[in-house]
Design a protein around this motif. Sequence first.
Motif, short mmCIF file in Angstrom:
data_model
loop_
_atom_site.label_atom_id
_atom_site.label_comp_id
_atom_site.label_asym_id
_atom_site.label_seq_id
_atom_site.Cartn_x
_atom_site.Cartn_y
_atom_site.Cartn_z
N LEU A 254 0.81 -1.22 -0.07
CA LEU A 254 -0.18 -0.07 -0.15
C LEU A 254 0.88 1.41 -0.05
CD1 LEU A 254 -2.98 1.20 -0.02
CD2 LEU A 254 -2.60 1.17 2.62
N GLY A 255 1.88 1.33 0.84
CA GLY A 255 2.82 2.29 0.93
C GLY A 255 3.62 2.55 -0.62
N LEU A 256 3.91 1.49 -1.02
CA LEU A 256 4.46 1.59 -2.39
C LEU A 256 3.71 2.16 -3.67
CD1 LEU A 256 6.66 -1.85 -2.48
CD2 LEU A 256 7.45 0.33 -2.27
N CYS A 257 2.38 1.77 -3.31
CA CYS A 257 1.40 2.52 -4.27
C CYS A 257 1.19 3.92 -4.13
CB CYS A 257 -0.06 1.73 -3.98
SG CYS A 257 0.15 -0.03 -4.59
N GLY A 278 4.09 0.04 -10.70
CA GLY A 278 3.41 -0.45 -9.58
C GLY A 278 3.31 -2.11 -9.48
N ALA A 279 3.15 -2.68 -10.72
CA ALA A 279 3.40 -4.19 -10.67
C ALA A 279 4.71 -4.71 -10.21
CB ALA A 279 2.71 -4.59 -12.15
N THR A 280 5.62 -4.06 -10.91
CA THR A 280 7.05 -4.41 -10.56
C THR A 280 7.29 -4.27 -8.94
OG1 THR A 280 7.75 -3.55 -12.65
CG2 THR A 280 9.42 -4.14 -11.09
N LEU A 281 6.73 -2.89 -8.56
CA LEU A 281 6.90 -3.08 -6.84
C LEU A 281 6.19 -3.85 -6.09
CD1 LEU A 281 7.36 0.81 -6.61
CD2 LEU A 281 9.06 -0.52 -6.29
N ALA A 282 5.12 -4.10 -6.63
CA ALA A 282 4.21 -4.93 -5.85
C ALA A 282 4.62 -6.43 -5.68
CB ALA A 282 2.80 -4.95 -6.29
N PHE A 637 13.56 -7.44 -0.08
CA PHE A 637 13.98 -6.19 0.24
C PHE A 637 15.00 -5.40 -0.62
CE2 PHE A 637 16.51 -3.26 2.82
CZ PHE A 637 15.69 -2.42 3.48
N ASP A 638 16.01 -6.31 -0.95
CA ASP A 638 16.90 -5.77 -1.67
C ASP A 638 16.47 -5.49 -3.02
OD1 ASP A 638 18.94 -6.48 0.13
OD2 ASP A 638 19.70 -8.40 -0.95
N GLU A 639 15.39 -5.96 -3.56
CA GLU A 639 14.73 -5.55 -4.93
C GLU A 639 13.78 -4.39 -4.75
OE1 GLU A 639 12.27 -9.26 -5.71
OE2 GLU A 639 13.95 -10.62 -5.81
N ILE A 640 13.44 -4.21 -3.50
CA ILE A 640 12.58 -2.98 -3.51
C ILE A 640 13.49 -1.86 -3.34
CG2 ILE A 640 11.11 -1.89 -1.80
CD1 ILE A 640 9.83 -4.61 -0.93
N LEU A 641 14.62 -1.89 -2.74
CA LEU A 641 15.53 -1.00 -2.41
C LEU A 641 16.14 -0.54 -3.79
CD1 LEU A 641 16.89 0.73 -0.13
CD2 LEU A 641 18.37 -1.03 -0.09
N PHE A 642 16.55 -1.37 -4.47
CA PHE A 642 17.34 -1.10 -5.97
C PHE A 642 16.25 -0.64 -6.79
CE2 PHE A 642 18.60 -2.89 -10.01
CZ PHE A 642 19.69 -2.14 -10.22
N ILE A 643 14.86 -0.93 -6.85
CA ILE A 643 13.90 -0.57 -7.81
C ILE A 643 13.36 0.92 -7.32
CG2 ILE A 643 11.70 -0.85 -8.66
CD1 ILE A 643 11.98 -3.69 -8.48
N SER A 644 13.27 1.13 -6.06
CA SER A 644 12.72 2.50 -5.47
C SER A 644 14.08 3.37 -5.81
CB SER A 644 12.58 2.25 -4.07
OG SER A 644 11.70 1.48 -3.92
N THR A 645 15.15 3.11 -5.69
CA THR A 645 16.28 3.86 -5.64
C THR A 645 16.63 4.34 -7.37
OG1 THR A 645 17.64 2.92 -4.01
CG2 THR A 645 18.89 4.29 -5.65
N THR A 646 16.50 3.58 -8.20
CA THR A 646 16.53 3.77 -9.48
C THR A 646 15.47 4.79 -10.06
OG1 THR A 646 15.27 1.68 -10.10
CG2 THR A 646 17.78 1.75 -10.13
N LEU A 647 14.25 4.40 -9.54
CA LEU A 647 13.02 5.39 -9.72
C LEU A 647 13.33 6.73 -9.39
CD1 LEU A 647 10.13 2.96 -9.16
CD2 LEU A 647 10.67 3.91 -11.32
#
Length: 663
Positions: A254-257, A278-282, A637-647
């Motif tokens: 929900l926070g990611l959305c 959104g689908a990628t982060l979810a 967590f690593d995936e979320i951190l990596f994707i969020s950082t690139t965005l």
Amino acid sequence: MLQSVADVIQALGSNTDGLSEAEIFKRRSQYGFNELPEKRRSLVLLFLRQFQDILVYILVGALVLSLLLPFLEEGRETVESFSDAFVILAILLLNAILGFFQEYRAEQAVALLRTLTGASSRVRREGKESIIPSREVVPGDIVILEAGDRIAADGRIFRASHFDVDESSLTGESRSAKKDTELLKQEVPLAEQRNMVFSGTLVTGGNAEIVITGIGTETEIGKIAKMVVEVQLPETPLQRKMQRLSKLIGAIVLGLCILLIGIGLLYGFTVQEIVLIGATLAVSAVPEGLPAVITICFAIGVRRMARKNALVRRLDALETLGSVNVICSDKTGTITRNRMTVVETWIDPTEHDGERLLALIAASNNRAALPNIGDPTEIALLRFAQDRGIERLIIDEEQVPFSAEAKYMQTRHGDRIFLKGAPEKILELTGNRGKEQVLAENERMAMRGLRVLAAAVQESGERMPHIIGLFGMEDPPREGVANAIAEAKRAGVRTIMITGDHAKTALAIARQVGIEGDVLQGKDLDALTPEELISRIQKTSVFARVSPTHKLTILEALKQHGCIVAMTGDGVNDAPAIKGAHVGIAMGRDGTQVAREAASIVLADDDYATIVRAIREGRMIYDNVRKFILFLLRSNFDEILFISTTLLLGFPLPYHPVHLLWI
């Protein structure tokens, strides 16, 4: 039970000649058939219930997004485009199917209770005897019982001759109950209701006539069936943690959305790009491989447990075993062998060749037959004689059959008369010769919890019989149980004995196997409040003369105290508590089918030591599952951190959802 026979028959509107056809029709309309109701649950609804979980909801959301993404991405849709959706769907279906079969099996315990009553019953109606299907018996019916009959309904005895009933599956007592017509003066536990018989129990000797007092759900076995239905499977420690984890993941998604909308507005992304991100982060937040990993880990554990003689029926029991810190064990058939055995004898020191003569009386003054036909006490005496190579003599005349009133049995073999029975009665018949020594030995054996019988002989030419010796019998502990209890204690697992047997007998067995603590009886349990019981249960390790309801009360008190409980047992009376425990364990070899169906684990060798080995295995499995979960969460967590950082840095999306499903 507290009313006279005449009062009971009058209250039921019956008589010793039986009911009329008109009255039978009227009562069948009022009470229905003598059977347990079959409440069928929709299999479709049972299957759909397996999807009621937060993590499953999140996976379903990921599945929907995975189905939509191929239409949002550029290029032509192919089968490969939906591969990530297929993976999530397979995981969801696998877990739903496993959960469905677990719940479906648990419901079979109630179905098996219906098979315990006899298929037919011999009744007297309007003065005529006939054989009818047991389901047609109604309250007030007169039923005639003989050795070998399976009792179809609860009833009050109004005529009995040397009547014995095996109630071990219902009460936990290993020896047959002696029944009579005498009026009881006060409320007593089920095992002491001498003037009553109960549905599902087996007549082992003599004959009797009863008036039916309860059928179907009004019988004791019907009440147990109701408890089995009402008892809910408790949540396991891992399930509770997974629920918390699922809520946390849901909050993260929900926070990611919300974060996604902010990023989209900030950088001016299109709707298609926002949905894709959104689908990628979810998908990166959801550990979609977690259910599959846990299932595989449990499946491996099932094979390893099977090699240790523990057959797993519910996968979640594996991880719960690792958290167990209390084992509640039935005494009869679990800690003990459920086989009466002569463990000690005393022989009059003045008697020449007394041991051989004692064994000869044991074999000859006896109506049982090996391996297990007849009263368990008499079978134990036959084994005692067989172990010493003694052949039984033919009974020329059974002068006094054994009964609760007589308290002894007397048989003639040629010109010799053999007697066996209660020491006090045999002393009376022998003129109290050697009374002080016999009573002293009797008291010594009784203090150990042994059942004591005396044996005497009257030789040709003697005016009065004389005592040869005493038998001390018990249902002895299984080999290795004491060592297993000690090992469990060292591992921080406490053992509690729960039995329907006498307090003195239970305490004697408990001390033999190393169970320490106070003893509490069922009648004392009724007087305690839930808070008082929780306080007492910390110091009480032996519960005697308990009913199935008491077992559930004890189980609930332990849960309230924060214990993770494994409940073992083998009888019908154990089924509700077995189902309600965090881990229900049944005996596979000598246990009833009802107990096995209610259990999550079945012991193939009926060995208490197997439970301790299973707990050790469970701890290893739980540790492995925990490591897997930590590994997957760290990866996600690593995936979320990596994707969020690139965005946030404005770089192109490094992964698509399908890539994350295979990382």
